[in-house]
Write an enzyme that holds these catalytic residues in place. Structure first.
Site, mmCIF file in Angstrom:
data_model
loop_
_atom_site.group_PDB
_atom_site.id
_atom_site.type_symbol
_atom_site.label_atom_id
_atom_site.label_comp_id
_atom_site.label_asym_id
_atom_site.label_seq_id
_atom_site.Cartn_x
_atom_site.Cartn_y
_atom_site.Cartn_z
ATOM 1 N N GLY A 1 0.790 -1.211 0.112
ATOM 2 C CA GLY A 1 0.043 0.112 -0.073
ATOM 3 C C GLY A 1 0.762 1.242 -0.016
ATOM 4 O O GLY A 1 2.037 1.279 0.033
ATOM 5 N N GLY B 1 1.477 4.948 1.738
ATOM 6 C CA GLY B 1 0.978 5.810 2.976
ATOM 7 C C GLY B 1 1.140 7.429 2.643
ATOM 8 O O GLY B 1 1.441 7.463 1.497
ATOM 9 N N ASP C 1 -2.453 9.264 17.421
ATOM 10 C CA ASP C 1 -3.103 9.082 16.301
ATOM 11 C C ASP C 1 -3.957 7.696 16.112
ATOM 12 O O ASP C 1 -3.675 6.999 15.290
ATOM 13 C CB ASP C 1 -2.102 9.241 15.205
ATOM 14 C CG ASP C 1 -2.812 9.537 13.711
ATOM 15 O OD1 ASP C 1 -4.048 9.899 13.683
ATOM 16 O OD2 ASP C 1 -2.200 9.562 12.695
HETATM 17 N N1 ATP Z 1 3.659 -3.574 9.221
HETATM 18 C C1 ATP Z 1 3.094 -4.104 8.212
HETATM 19 N N2 ATP Z 1 2.396 -4.879 7.747
HETATM 20 C C2 ATP Z 1 1.534 -5.193 6.727
HETATM 21 N N3 ATP Z 1 0.909 -4.022 6.239
HETATM 22 C C3 ATP Z 1 1.575 -2.887 6.712
HETATM 23 C C4 ATP Z 1 2.541 -2.666 7.452
HETATM 24 N N4 ATP Z 1 2.813 -1.398 7.614
HETATM 25 C C5 ATP Z 1 1.948 -0.544 6.982
HETATM 26 N N5 ATP Z 1 1.046 -1.808 6.276
HETATM 27 C C6 ATP Z 1 0.306 -1.165 5.143
HETATM 28 O O1 ATP Z 1 0.853 -0.409 3.979
HETATM 29 C C7 ATP Z 1 -0.278 0.691 3.996
HETATM 30 C C8 ATP Z 1 0.475 1.852 3.954
HETATM 31 O O2 ATP Z 1 0.782 2.188 5.483
HETATM 32 P P1 ATP Z 1 1.406 3.391 5.960
HETATM 33 O O3 ATP Z 1 1.569 3.428 7.432
HETATM 34 O O4 ATP Z 1 2.604 4.085 5.212
HETATM 35 O O5 ATP Z 1 0.229 4.157 5.662
HETATM 36 P P2 ATP Z 1 -0.998 4.644 6.347
HETATM 37 O O6 ATP Z 1 -0.898 4.463 7.924
HETATM 38 O O7 ATP Z 1 -2.066 3.908 5.745
HETATM 39 O O8 ATP Z 1 -1.129 6.147 6.041
HETATM 40 P P3 ATP Z 1 -0.362 7.536 6.604
HETATM 41 O O9 ATP Z 1 0.832 7.148 6.760
HETATM 42 O O10 ATP Z 1 -0.658 8.473 5.641
HETATM 43 O O11 ATP Z 1 -0.862 7.462 8.080
HETATM 44 C C9 ATP Z 1 -1.403 0.254 4.663
HETATM 45 O O12 ATP Z 1 -2.357 -0.046 3.738
HETATM 46 C C10 ATP Z 1 -0.970 -0.546 5.515
HETATM 47 O O13 ATP Z 1 -1.965 -1.464 6.034
#
Ligand code: ATP
Length: 589
Positions: free
Chosen positions: A304, A306, A430
């Site tokens: 995904g 972020g 958050d």
């Molecule tokens: N440790 C992980 N294991 C599996 N999937 C993950 C993990 N960390 C993040 N993801 C997935 O990757 C995607 C992006 O995550 P990220 O934390 O970068 O962004 P977010 O939390 O969705 O948004 P933001 O960073 O804007 O708060 C999300 O869909 C999340 O579910």
């Protein structure tokens, strides 16, 4: 030739020194025939009676401490500028070697050597100020050149009025004292502001570019200078990445509140060296290994996107990992800075807190194209995605009541740990379904510590902060409106999560005026107050109605959701209170 009168005097060939690095700004001849002059950079030079500086070819004394012909400011800035210059010259380049380069340098970039700070192109200056402001280093800059206290106050005053302190610093140091971009470059070098050096490299001699480290900034590049003992300002964290970009977020209602990006060194009341230590104790992973782990960032491995980068899954050392790739090289400086700050927060907190319900950070990588953070792979995705998965194109079965309860219970334990594990509570800031990640057994782990910060000294205390951060719809009114930070902020956010999870509805702040039906809090409160039948109506319709103990458990969760979202902080339970209330229910699935 008569030697200079001072013991602490360095002699270098006059021609090489000046032609290569400085243009003389002023000459003060003393009655005894000695001359004092300063470069526009504030370095004071001492010249013996003959020959005159204009035609000198011999050796002259250069004393950065010979100040009494200059203003104290010039004297002090001379010291720092001189030592920065000396540092540049050290090792690789002696004064004589510089002499050899003098003509070449002069002919190629004489213009660059003498460009005054105040003549920097507006856009370059603006970008530089944005960058420096985001690092909040104006005090370090002012200290390094020893500005007068009233000048420091003047900068602070401008900052308080919402103006750029770095710009004001440059107005004073660059404007009133005619310093050059080159001296600014030397100052940045001294303070290890390598990215700032990069930003002005086109305005200094090419020969100086070699002093810019080639690699991306390392942890130590970004730390405070070794002689800095300035305590970190307890400013607010930067805005949530989730609020900056919702590119992969199908919620249209999420918005974040923030007014400006605070300092790299202001993320909580922790000295920057603590961050550095946290990073040093963390595994440093070779970028090539991560490239291999993800099949060269194969799109199929992309989990995904972020706010600040993409997340890939991979297999690294027989371990399933999630790799967050930071868009460090994005042209947007603000975003870069926020992203770096977020990484630091993650390094600082995720690396020091170990708990079953806190996402594990394995390591980081900074020797590749982009900085990466490597986490435990959470195969169940985020709670946010999971709650909507039954509606997706490849639907998953809806989470059962017990699974929902277990996820909320685990999340509550994680938050409780954050609030109580250290002397000072750590406030996540958050909490929302997107930041609750699930493993293959649906065990929840709290991630995204980009906004975490240390709260008031005790769990019940409230502290006034300067700015609000987080995702608006999950924030309590006292924080949103009065900037009062306490553990109650997380409790409130958790309450909203409980209501979302058990009603199956999303919280929203984009409502037509006077339409309270979609306002989750209002809707739940109204139904809860009416009758048992109305209470049952609240439960997610995608699941069969719970019975017996399971029904009690669901109603308890909604009741706790309402208590946690009480308008007054003191009316909300602590996370310990929440856990005690959950205790009677057996988690069994
Ligand atoms: N440790 C992980 N294991 C599996 N999937 C993950 C993990 N960390 C993040 N993801 C997935 O990757 C995607 C992006 O995550 P990220 O934390 O970068 O962004 P977010 O939390 O969705 O948004 P933001 O960073 O804007 O708060 C999300 O869909 C999340 O579910």
């Amino acid at each position: 030739m008569k030697r200079p009168l001072f013991s602490n005097v360095l002699t270098v060939p006059y021609t090489s020194y000046f032609r290569t690095f400085f243009t003389l700004k002023s000459v003060t001849r003393r009655s005894d025939g000695h001359s004092w002059f300063s470069s526009p950079d504030g370095v004071c030079f001492y010249s013996t009676p003959a020959p005159a500086p204009e035609c000198a070819t011999g050796y002259h004394g250069i004393s950065p401490f010979a100040s009494f012909e200059c203003s104290p400011l010039l004297h002090e800035s001379a010291k720092s500028s001189y030592s920065a210059h000396k540092c540049m010259m050290s090792g690789s380049e002696t004064a004589e070697a510089a002499h050899g380069n003098a003509n070449r340098t002069r002919s190629r970039s004489h213009q660059d050597d003498t460009l005054l700070i105040r003549l920097l192109p507006v856009s370059a200056r603006h970008q530089l100020c944005v960058h420096l402001d985001s690092l909040d280093v104006w005090q370090q800059l002012a200290t390094a050149v020893k500005l007068y206290p009233e000048q420091v106050e003047q900068i602070r005053h401008q900052k308080d009025r919402g103006r750029s302190p770095s710009n004001e610093f440059m107005n004073i140091w660059g404007g009133q004292y005619n310093h050059t971009v080159q001296s600014l470059f030397a100052l940045f070098k001294k303070l290890k502001l390598h990215h700032a050096m990069r930003m002005i490299k086109d305005y200094v001699s090419e020969d100086l570019h070699k002093y810019i480290p080639r690699s991306l900034p390392t942890i130590s590049d970004l730390r405070a200078p070794p002689d800095s003992n300035s305590k970190i300002d307890n400013g607010p964290p930067f805005p949530s990445s989730s609020g900056v970009s919702n590119s992969n977020n199908n919620r249209t209602t999420t918005s974040t509140m923030s007014e400006e990006i605070p300092s790299l060194e202001s993320l909580g009341n922790i000295h920057i060296s603590t961050v550095q230590r946290a990073a040093e104790s963390l595994l440093k992973i070779d970028y090539l290994e991560l490239e291999r782990a993800t099949d060269s960032w194969c799109p199929e491995n992309r989990l995904g996107q972020g706010g600040f980068g993409e997340v890939y899954k991979g297999e690294w050392k027989q371990l399933d990992v999630a790799i967050k790739v930071m868009n460090y090289r994005s042209p947007n400086i603000d975003k870069n800075q926020v992203e770096l700050q977020q990484s630091y927060n993650e390094l600082k907190y995720l690396n020091t807190i170990r708990h079953d319900n806190i996402l594990a950070l394995y390591g980081y990588s900074i020797n590749g194209d982009k900085p990466c953070l490597v986490y435990q792979l959470m195969k169940g995705g985020s709670l946010e995605n999971r709650l909507r998965a039954h509606k997706s194109q490849q639907p998953l079965p809806a989470l059962t009541w017990m699974q929902r309860f277990s996820i909320c219970h685990g999340t509550a334990k994680g938050i409780y740990f954050l609030h109580t594990a250290r002397n000072t509570p750590l406030i996540h800031g958050d909490i929302k379904p997107a930041n609750i990640l699930l493993d293959q057994c649906l065990q929840p782990k709290i991630g995204d510590f980009g906004l975490a910060r240390e709260g008031p000294k005790s769990i019940n205390a409230v502290m006034q902060v300067k700015k609000v951060f987080g995702t608006r719809i999950y924030l309590p009114p006292e924080f949103r409106n009065s900037k009062q930070l306490s553990t109650g902020v997380d409790v409130y956010s958790f309450g909203i999560v409980l209501l979302e999870v058990f009603t199956g509805r999303q919280v929203t702040d984009r409502l037509p005026k006077n339409d309270h039906h979609q306002d989750l809090l209002h809707y739940v409160k109204q139904n809860w107050a009416q009758s048992q039948q109305h209470r049952l109506e609240l439960l997610d319709k995608h699941l069969p109605m719970p019975l017996g103990e399971e029904l009690d458990m669901c109603l308890c969760a909604i009741e706790m959701g309402l208590q946690c979202t009480a308008l007054e902080t003191q009316d909300r339970p602590s996370m310990n209170g929440v856990l005690n209330r959950f205790k009677p229910f057996r988690i069994d699935f």
